[in-house]
Write an enzyme that holds these catalytic residues in place. Structure first.
Site, mmCIF file in Angstrom:
data_model
loop_
_atom_site.group_PDB
_atom_site.id
_atom_site.type_symbol
_atom_site.label_atom_id
_atom_site.label_comp_id
_atom_site.label_asym_id
_atom_site.label_seq_id
_atom_site.Cartn_x
_atom_site.Cartn_y
_atom_site.Cartn_z
ATOM 1 N N SER A 262 -18.710 -7.922 14.045
ATOM 2 C CA SER A 262 -17.880 -7.317 12.989
ATOM 3 C C SER A 262 -18.049 -5.805 12.933
ATOM 4 O O SER A 262 -17.483 -5.147 12.079
ATOM 5 C CB SER A 262 -18.235 -7.931 11.625
ATOM 6 O OG SER A 262 -19.630 -7.816 11.376
ATOM 7 N N ASN B 50 -27.575 -11.830 4.514
ATOM 8 C CA ASN B 50 -26.659 -12.452 3.548
ATOM 9 C C ASN B 50 -26.645 -11.718 2.210
ATOM 10 O O ASN B 50 -25.584 -11.505 1.626
ATOM 11 C CB ASN B 50 -27.026 -13.919 3.344
ATOM 12 C CG ASN B 50 -26.875 -14.722 4.625
ATOM 13 O OD1 ASN B 50 -26.347 -14.205 5.619
ATOM 14 N ND2 ASN B 50 -27.321 -15.970 4.618
ATOM 15 N N THR C 236 20.197 -6.130 -17.277
ATOM 16 C CA THR C 236 19.620 -7.467 -17.114
ATOM 17 C C THR C 236 20.512 -8.145 -16.079
ATOM 18 O O THR C 236 21.726 -7.869 -16.044
ATOM 19 C CB THR C 236 19.622 -8.291 -18.416
ATOM 20 O OG1 THR C 236 20.982 -8.505 -18.818
ATOM 21 C CG2 THR C 236 18.862 -7.593 -19.551
ATOM 22 N N LYS D 126 23.371 9.413 7.633
ATOM 23 C CA LYS D 126 22.420 8.615 6.862
ATOM 24 C C LYS D 126 21.214 9.392 6.352
ATOM 25 O O LYS D 126 20.689 10.273 7.008
ATOM 26 C CB LYS D 126 21.906 7.458 7.740
ATOM 27 C CG LYS D 126 22.979 6.449 8.069
ATOM 28 C CD LYS D 126 23.180 5.467 6.947
ATOM 29 C CE LYS D 126 22.035 4.526 6.949
ATOM 30 N NZ LYS D 126 22.294 3.172 6.716
ATOM 31 N N ASN E 14 17.943 7.745 4.584
ATOM 32 C CA ASN E 14 17.413 6.434 4.187
ATOM 33 C C ASN E 14 16.140 6.542 3.350
ATOM 34 O O ASN E 14 15.293 7.384 3.625
ATOM 35 C CB ASN E 14 17.116 5.590 5.426
ATOM 36 C CG ASN E 14 18.370 5.297 6.237
ATOM 37 O OD1 ASN E 14 19.456 5.148 5.671
ATOM 38 N ND2 ASN E 14 18.228 5.228 7.543
ATOM 39 N N GLU F 131 11.119 1.635 1.062
ATOM 40 C CA GLU F 131 11.240 0.336 1.741
ATOM 41 C C GLU F 131 9.900 -0.094 2.353
ATOM 42 O O GLU F 131 9.530 -1.262 2.306
ATOM 43 C CB GLU F 131 12.302 0.420 2.837
ATOM 44 C CG GLU F 131 13.699 0.619 2.295
ATOM 45 C CD GLU F 131 14.663 1.025 3.393
ATOM 46 O OE1 GLU F 131 14.922 0.216 4.295
ATOM 47 O OE2 GLU F 131 15.142 2.167 3.355
ATOM 48 N N TYR G 125 -24.153 -19.061 2.074
ATOM 49 C CA TYR G 125 -23.397 -18.227 3.010
ATOM 50 C C TYR G 125 -22.852 -19.049 4.169
ATOM 51 O O TYR G 125 -23.496 -19.956 4.688
ATOM 52 C CB TYR G 125 -24.291 -17.097 3.570
ATOM 53 C CG TYR G 125 -23.562 -16.234 4.586
ATOM 54 C CD1 TYR G 125 -22.755 -15.185 4.173
ATOM 55 C CD2 TYR G 125 -23.645 -16.505 5.948
ATOM 56 C CE1 TYR G 125 -22.051 -14.406 5.095
ATOM 57 C CE2 TYR G 125 -22.953 -15.732 6.883
ATOM 58 C CZ TYR G 125 -22.153 -14.697 6.449
ATOM 59 O OH TYR G 125 -21.462 -13.937 7.359
ATOM 60 N N GLN H 173 -17.376 -13.563 6.660
ATOM 61 C CA GLN H 173 -17.211 -12.273 7.322
ATOM 62 C C GLN H 173 -15.739 -11.839 7.301
ATOM 63 O O GLN H 173 -15.434 -10.660 7.428
ATOM 64 C CB GLN H 173 -17.729 -12.379 8.764
ATOM 65 C CG GLN H 173 -17.602 -11.116 9.568
ATOM 66 C CD GLN H 173 -18.428 -11.166 10.841
ATOM 67 O OE1 GLN H 173 -19.643 -11.109 10.801
ATOM 68 N NE2 GLN H 173 -17.761 -11.293 11.974
ATOM 69 N N LYS I 244 -13.939 -9.022 4.771
ATOM 70 C CA LYS I 244 -13.926 -7.568 4.865
ATOM 71 C C LYS I 244 -12.621 -6.990 5.387
ATOM 72 O O LYS I 244 -12.070 -6.071 4.777
ATOM 73 C CB LYS I 244 -15.117 -7.096 5.694
ATOM 74 C CG LYS I 244 -16.395 -7.039 4.834
ATOM 75 C CD LYS I 244 -17.629 -6.727 5.605
ATOM 76 C CE LYS I 244 -18.129 -7.915 6.385
ATOM 77 N NZ LYS I 244 -18.386 -9.126 5.573
HETATM 78 N N1 ARG Z 1 -21.584 -9.649 9.421
HETATM 79 C C1 ARG Z 1 -21.924 -10.665 8.507
HETATM 80 C C2 ARG Z 1 -20.832 -10.791 7.438
HETATM 81 O O1 ARG Z 1 -20.076 -9.921 7.348
HETATM 82 C C3 ARG Z 1 -23.219 -10.336 7.826
HETATM 83 C C4 ARG Z 1 -23.953 -11.519 7.337
HETATM 84 C C5 ARG Z 1 -24.391 -12.338 8.491
HETATM 85 N N2 ARG Z 1 -25.251 -13.409 8.134
HETATM 86 C C6 ARG Z 1 -25.459 -14.431 8.942
HETATM 87 N N3 ARG Z 1 -26.271 -15.326 8.535
HETATM 88 N N4 ARG Z 1 -24.836 -14.553 10.067
HETATM 89 O O2 ARG Z 1 -20.748 -11.751 6.739
#
Ligand code: ARG
Length: 459
Positions: free
Chosen positions: A22, A109, A154, A282, A284, A289, A316, A321, A324
């Protein structure tokens, strides 16, 4: 070897590394991550869990890493998965065994839960500031247009006369509620999860409260399972962002309509319009939009996150993940759309003559004509029917109620006299609606002052 590689005999497939890493997107939380780690390390030292010297070296090195990241000197490694392990890996590279003590009593976590909360708090403040600028802009437009008459609609049919100020202030109300929603979400985001560990807290005597205070949180999470599993605050923020986009999108739809040749209520500045590659005439309203279009992706992130969470057992799960990219993209989208919209509306020129003429045509004073009859003693339902007949007569003769002669009016109801004309002018229709919430310039001016006070308090 991976930081967690001890129990493995084989390294991960490189495509797997790419798949589950990530770092490409969570690196934007580097500052939150390092700030959290500095607080954690200091607390470990104070509690005697690690030595004070080690804590200080860790803190000093983390600050250097932060500076190096900010100066573009750090290249993140996909193999280190995420921002948490990238920072830790660099720390260990720089100070060896001492760096290996940082993660004592902590899990990624609770670390990731902390980082997203810290990141979200900053974003909420930024977005609220952008909303305040928009409200201020709309309130100014309102101030200049308390007597700019336009039709209210309306069913997109002309209904009753209002003013441009009344219309702008309606959106101010929506954006004020959006701020209230974000403020509310902020309260539930402002809770410190560190100390939850992987799921069941830790055996070390952590001082969670001191970390909470140092990092500027209101309170600590009260159940470690919930501490690492809770993404309600993300859902709430995404929901508030979706509602902001919905409001912007409605407004944009009106801008698109109003800038059409059919309406001609507004002319957008060249800086916020685009041309056509084939049709030379035109101009626009692309920005409006695009904001309307981008609303869909923010809704998508809300639904995506709700769906991602719905089947997850405690605590968890890696599914989380996915929170995000959804949150980041929704935040980025709103942070782009708000200033574009604010500048677009700030520079727009309203065609007040066309608005006025549209309010005069289209029988927007029909309710007032009926109300005039009621004030002469006629029951409202009868008055409604009389004016309905009048409108039909006007449509057939291509005229409007105020342009009928007294004889024509009396032919439909003998109750009419000269004083009706004044009562049904569009100016009068607006002025007479002087109940709180209505379009009368008197009331609207008071609302503009209320908004100014609100802005002064919020800024
Ligand atoms: N990159 C992970 C997330 O965004 C961090 C937590 C990872 N924890 C694990 N036990 N794999 O969730």
């Amino acid at each position: 070897m991976k930081l967690w590689g001890g129990r493995f005999t084989k390294s991960t497939d490189s495509f797997t590394d790419h798949f589950h890493s990530s770092i490409s997107f969570d690196q934007r939380m580097y500052k939150e991550d390092i700030t959290g780690s500095i607080a954690h390390a200091g607390m470990l030292g104070r509690q005697g869990i690690i030595s004070m010297e080690d804590a200080e070296l860790i803190q000093k090195t983390l600050k250097e890493i932060l500076e190096d990241i900010e100066n573009g000197k750090v290249v993140f490694d996909e193999k280190a998965e995420d921002i948490h392990m990238n920072v830790e890996t660099i720390l260990i590279e720089r100070i060896g065994d001492v760096g290996k003590r940082l993660h004592t009593g902590r899990s990624r976590n609770d670390q990731v839960a902390l980082d997203i909360r810290m990141y979200s708090k900053t974003q909420i403040k930024d977005i609220n500031a952008l909303l305040l600028e928009l409200i201020e802009t709309l309130n100014k437009i309102a101030e200049e247009n308390t007597r700019t008459i336009m039709p209210g609609y309306t069913h997109l049919q002309r209904a009753q006369p209002i003013t441009l100020a009344h219309h702008m202030l309606a959106y101010c109300e929506m954006f004020k509620r959006d701020i209230a929603r974000l403020d509310d979400a902020y309260g539930r985001t402002n809770v410190m999860p560190l100390g939850s560990g992987a799921l069941a807290s830790t055996t070390y005597p952590l001082d969670r409260q001191s970390v909470c205070e140092e990092l500027g949180f209101d309170s600590i999470t009260l159940d470690s399972l919930d501490g690492v599993s809770d993404r309600d605050f993300c859902v709430e923020i995404l929901s508030a962002l979706s509602i902001i986009m919905m409001h912007l999108s409605r407004f944009c739809e009106e801008i698109v309509l109003w800038s059409s040749h059919e309406f001609k209520f507004v002319e957008l500045d060249d800086a916020y319009s685009t041309g056509s590659s084939i049709m030379p005439q035109k101009k626009n309203p692309d920005m409006a939009e695009l904001i309307r279009g981008k609303t869909g992706r923010v809704y998508g992130h809300l639904m995506g996150t709700l769906t991602m969470l719905k089947g997850l057992p405690l605590a968890y799960n890696k599914d989380m993940q996915e929170d995000k990219e959804a949150l980041f993209d929704a935040v980025d989208t709103v942070k782009m759309c708000l200033p574009v919209f604010t500048n677009m509306i700030k520079t727009a020129v309203f065609n007040t003559a066309n608005m006025y003429n549209a309010a005069k045509g289209g029988f927007t004073n029909a309710t007032d004509a009926a109300d005039w009859l009621v004030k002469q003693g006629m029951p409202f339902r009868d008055a409604h029917a009389v004016i309905g007949q009048l409108v039909l007569y006007c449509i057939n003769n291509n005229t409007s109620i105020e342009d009928l002669s007294l004889d024509e009016l009396r032919a439909i109801s003998p109750v009419f006299d000269e004083s009706v004309y004044e009562a049904i002018s569009v100016e009068k229709c607006v002025e007479a609606r002087n109940v709180p919430g209505g379009p009368s310039p008197e009331y609207i001016k008071a609302l503009i002052e209320t908004n100014k006070k609100y802005l002064a308090e919020k800024k």
